[in-house]
Each structure stands twice: as C-alpha cells, then as structure tokens.
Write an enzyme that holds these catalytic residues in place. Sequence first.
Site, PDB file in Angstrom:
ATOM      1  N   LYS A  87     -11.715  -8.963   3.905  1.00 26.02           N
ATOM      2  CA  LYS A  87     -11.961  -9.047   2.468  1.00 26.02           C
ATOM      3  C   LYS A  87     -10.886  -9.910   1.824  1.00 26.02           C
ATOM      4  CE  LYS A  87     -10.617  -6.780  -1.095  1.00 26.02           C
ATOM      5  NZ  LYS A  87     -10.572  -7.798  -2.189  1.00 26.02           N
TER       6      LYS A  87
ATOM      7  N   GLY B 255      -0.258  -7.041   0.797  1.00 24.52           N
ATOM      8  CA  GLY B 255      -0.420  -6.897  -0.640  1.00 24.52           C
ATOM      9  C   GLY B 255       0.696  -6.059  -1.227  1.00 24.52           C
ATOM     10  N   SER B 256       0.376  -5.353  -2.304  1.00 25.42           N
ATOM     11  CA  SER B 256       1.396  -4.618  -3.040  1.00 25.42           C
ATOM     12  C   SER B 256       1.790  -3.332  -2.317  1.00 25.42           C
ATOM     13  CB  SER B 256       0.893  -4.279  -4.438  1.00 25.42           C
ATOM     14  OG  SER B 256      -0.117  -3.289  -4.388  1.00 25.42           O
ATOM     15  N   THR B 257       3.021  -2.895  -2.563  1.00 24.91           N
ATOM     16  CA  THR B 257       3.513  -1.666  -1.959  1.00 24.91           C
ATOM     17  C   THR B 257       2.718  -0.433  -2.398  1.00 24.91           C
ATOM     18  OG1 THR B 257       5.736  -2.576  -1.653  1.00 24.91           O
ATOM     19  CG2 THR B 257       5.541  -0.181  -1.723  1.00 24.91           C
TER      20      THR B 257
ATOM     21  N   GLY C 137      -0.404  -0.348  -0.395  1.00 22.96           N
ATOM     22  CA  GLY C 137      -0.053  -0.057   0.996  1.00 22.96           C
ATOM     23  C   GLY C 137       0.222   1.412   1.219  1.00 22.96           C
TER      24      GLY C 137
ATOM     25  N   GLU D 170       2.053  -5.451   5.454  1.00 26.17           N
ATOM     26  CA  GLU D 170       3.049  -6.432   5.009  1.00 26.17           C
ATOM     27  C   GLU D 170       3.016  -6.394   3.495  1.00 26.17           C
ATOM     28  OE1 GLU D 170       4.612  -9.232   3.256  1.00 26.17           O
ATOM     29  OE2 GLU D 170       3.237 -10.657   4.199  1.00 26.17           O
TER      30      GLU D 170
ATOM     31  N   CYS E  14       5.845 -13.073  -1.041  1.00 23.58           N
ATOM     32  CA  CYS E  14       6.422 -11.748  -0.779  1.00 23.58           C
ATOM     33  C   CYS E  14       7.891 -11.840  -0.389  1.00 23.58           C
ATOM     34  CB  CYS E  14       5.636 -11.046   0.325  1.00 23.58           C
ATOM     35  SG  CYS E  14       3.920 -10.672  -0.098  1.00 23.58           S
TER      36      CYS E  14
ATOM     37  N   GLU F 125       9.644  -6.242  -8.044  1.00 19.52           N
ATOM     38  CA  GLU F 125       9.105  -7.522  -7.593  1.00 19.52           C
ATOM     39  C   GLU F 125       8.341  -8.177  -8.744  1.00 19.52           C
ATOM     40  OE1 GLU F 125       6.849  -9.246  -3.673  1.00 19.52           O
ATOM     41  OE2 GLU F 125       6.013  -7.446  -4.594  1.00 19.52           O
TER      42      GLU F 125
END
Length: 499
Positions: free
Chosen positions: A200, A252-254, A257, A274, A308, A405
């Site tokens: 995706k 993607g974003s923490t 995740g 990641e 990132c 971030e």
Amino acid sequence: MAKNTSRKTVEPVTEKRGLFEYAPAPESPAAAGDIATSYGHFIGGEFVDSSGSEALKTVNPATEQVLAEFAQGTEEDVDRAVAAARKAFGDWSALPGSERAKYLFRIARIVQERSRELAVLESIDNGKPIRETRDFDVPMVAAWFFYYAGWADKLDYAGFGPNPRPVGVAAQVIPWNFPLMMLAWKIAPALAAGNTVVLKPAETTPLTALRFAEICRQAGLPKGVVNIVTGDGRTGAALTAHPGVDKVAFTGSTPVGRSIARQLAGTRTKLSLELGGKAANIVFDDAPIDQAVEGIVNGIFFNQGHVCCAGSRLLIQESVQDEFLEALKRRMSTLRIGDPLDKNTDIGAINSAAQLARITELTDAGEAEGAERWAPSCDLPGAGYWFRPTLFTGVSQAHRIAREEIFGPVLSVLTFRTPAEAVEKANNTPFGLSAGIWTEKGSRILWTASRLKAGVVWANTFNKFDPASPFGGFKESGYGREGGRHGLEPYLNVEARDV
C-alpha cells in the site's frame, strides 16, 4: 510562507549571485507520460476497480492541481489482493532462485530505461526537486533490484541457517517521502527470498507505485506476485491486520508503528518497523568547516527535510560556534527554492497542506519557547506548499523543536564543550535512527561512534546509502534492517511455514 490558491502555475525563483542570474532550466512534465484520470488497484496482475465507491485525489504539491483520482481500498479489496498473493506464492517460491533473479534483473533494467519518466512523475506527485529524483531516487531503485537479484540464488549461503525458506505473503506499507525508493527497499528483498507482496503506497503519493505495476507487467512478472492496493490509513490498517499475511513491513510514523506492534503482538506474523528519527550531527572544533557545512545542508535540507534520518539537530563545539554558523547561514542563503521540475532547484515543495501545517506549528512553538529563528530572505511561489530553509539557535533540549520530529527543512542548533557532553546530548532522544560526526581525528570518530545509540553513524559525510549496507534504527526508530544481507532476514524462515 506564501500561498495563493488562485494561481496554479509555479514561477521559478530567479536569484542574483553577484553578476550572474540563474535562468530557469525546466524539465518537461510531459516526460512523466500519460497520467490516467482515475486508477483502481493492481491485483492478480491486472488493474481492477475497487469494491467501494470512495475515491481519493492526489495533487501536485507545487501547484495544488489535482493529478488523478485513485481508489480508497476496502477490506474486500485487501482480501482480494491477499488471496491473489497467496495463490501466486506456491509457484513463485518454487522457482529456482536463478529464475526469480531474472525477473528482478529485468525490473531493474526497465527502471533504468524509464528513469526519466519515473523521475519526473515522482517530482510531480511528491514535490521534491527533479535533481534528487533523477540523480538519487530512481538510480537507487534500480540498484536495489540489481543487488537483490544477485542474492536470489544464494540464500543457502546467507548465514540464516539450513534451508531458509520464504515467509509467505508480505504486507508492506510505505511512506510519501521516498515513494518509489521505499517500494524498492521492500519489494526487492521480498521477491528475491521467494515471497509475494501486497503493497500500500501513501495516499499523497500513489502514482509511481501504480506506474511500477505497469513495469511488473512489462517485465512479465507472474500474476499475483506483486499486488498494489491504494488508500489511506484505513486501507493500511486492514492490510497489516489481515490474518492471511505472514509478514508486515512498515515505514512511517512512530505512533502508527506502535499501533501495528500492539496489533500483531502474540501472533505468528513477523514484523519490521522503520520509524521516525531526530538525528544529531556533531561538529567538533577540528572539523573542516566548508565540508561540514555541506554535510549539514545535505543532512537536513535534502528532500525538504522529509527524511527519517535527517540531521535535524546540529551540535557544535562552543569554540567554533560563531564561525560555523556564519558559514552555514551564508550557504543557506544560496539555496534555490521553487519549481521542483527546474533543474536549478535545491528545495522543492512541502508534500501536503497537512505536513506544511505540522512544520508551521512546530516552528511557531520554537519561537514561542524562546529559540531564535533565522531563514534566508527569498520569494516563494504563490501557489502550492512552501517553507523556507530555517534554523533555530538558542535551543535547549527541552524545546519541542529539539525533541519532536518536524519532518521539514528546519534545523535546531545546540552547543557542547566536551565529547562526552556531545554524546550525552545526541543520545538524549527517544529516537535512534542515525547520527553524523565531523572531525579530522579518526580516534575521535571511533570513540564517539561507539557511544552513539543510532542504527547508522556517518563520519564526515551524511545521507550516504548503498543497497549492500543495512539501514535501520533503535529505540522508537523501530527494529529490523533494510538493505544488505540483513535485509533478507525478515523475509526468510529457517523452517517453512504451512501455506
């Protein structure tokens, strides 16, 4: 920041440098090829309509013009894609590695042949400068497929135990900052190991993934080996939670995740993540200033800071702070902002209105908390999403701009007196993806690198990548590695699972 939705063209920013002017050098948008009015999903080797009626739009961030509509993937669409990947898995995994390698080599060569088309399409859909897509993104995509094609018939010698076998169906969710490159980082090792894929792409940058589907057909890849389902986070959640997948790979974003990790805890599904970063670039007093300035600029302003592993925190030894900042500001004043398709452009458009709002919020917070903001003076195009390269001085470790971030062209400057203090400040973050060290002393590089809690540490350079080198993070930057021999491990089991 300037924004006027009534204008739909990008006017290049002409800047004077002494007696010279930079004339526009635009790449033709026609080189991107035909962009369809609307797209469905790529399932079982064919473009198919969605089972739902909802459609999303992708826009050119530099003009705000709608490029195309694409389907919002439903749970039924995800079911179809996973079923197609499962059906294809038996034959694909049974192929000798040398045969799978032929397909990967073929894909790599087609990417090279269509490199101009892909580079322009990526710039239009993402907003990044054509120089970056042309000279970095697309060549890296081809290199990744070439590299893993070489591994496909050598899995028995990769060091993962006897008779390593593919995991099965891999669900892969990629971000919008490097759409085509992140696709290659995930698909190439998965296919080399004998897995099939449902991918995706991000909802703001689906076009190069859909063009890659055409490349898969051009390469003759067996139907169902690669499937692409478009949509927003709802589609991604349906895919990562699907009981028919054996492996989930997410970049993607923490926060997302963490959600996926909780979702898959206690299941047999393998997971690699990641996630975000807040990298420190450490400049010691003996660093070559001009070289270090170029590295800092590349570390934070490359791809508008949408990276990132961006070096978003600059730690300067106090004794050289004034001299270094003067040189850094002088270099930042030469950066050219404007049309991503202009070959002179250094900094393109911010990817979306939402991301621009996020960057604006955090930079406003930086000023409100007492940091001193500086940005070079320049005119910005009237339409699209733009943000000047910005640095903050007088930053403390408690400031939001030093902790969160930003994912934009914003640099926070802190200082240190001793190497031990530099390491302590660099590690004072929940992230651990990357770091940079600038010094002429090899012993200092080794001493510092061994104490930094980061997955990748660069010395006297930054943002250097190679398909043979593993990349990944610690702490809240995720786990698992992409690239190199290590990048095969998430897609292999020593003992085969029932399929």
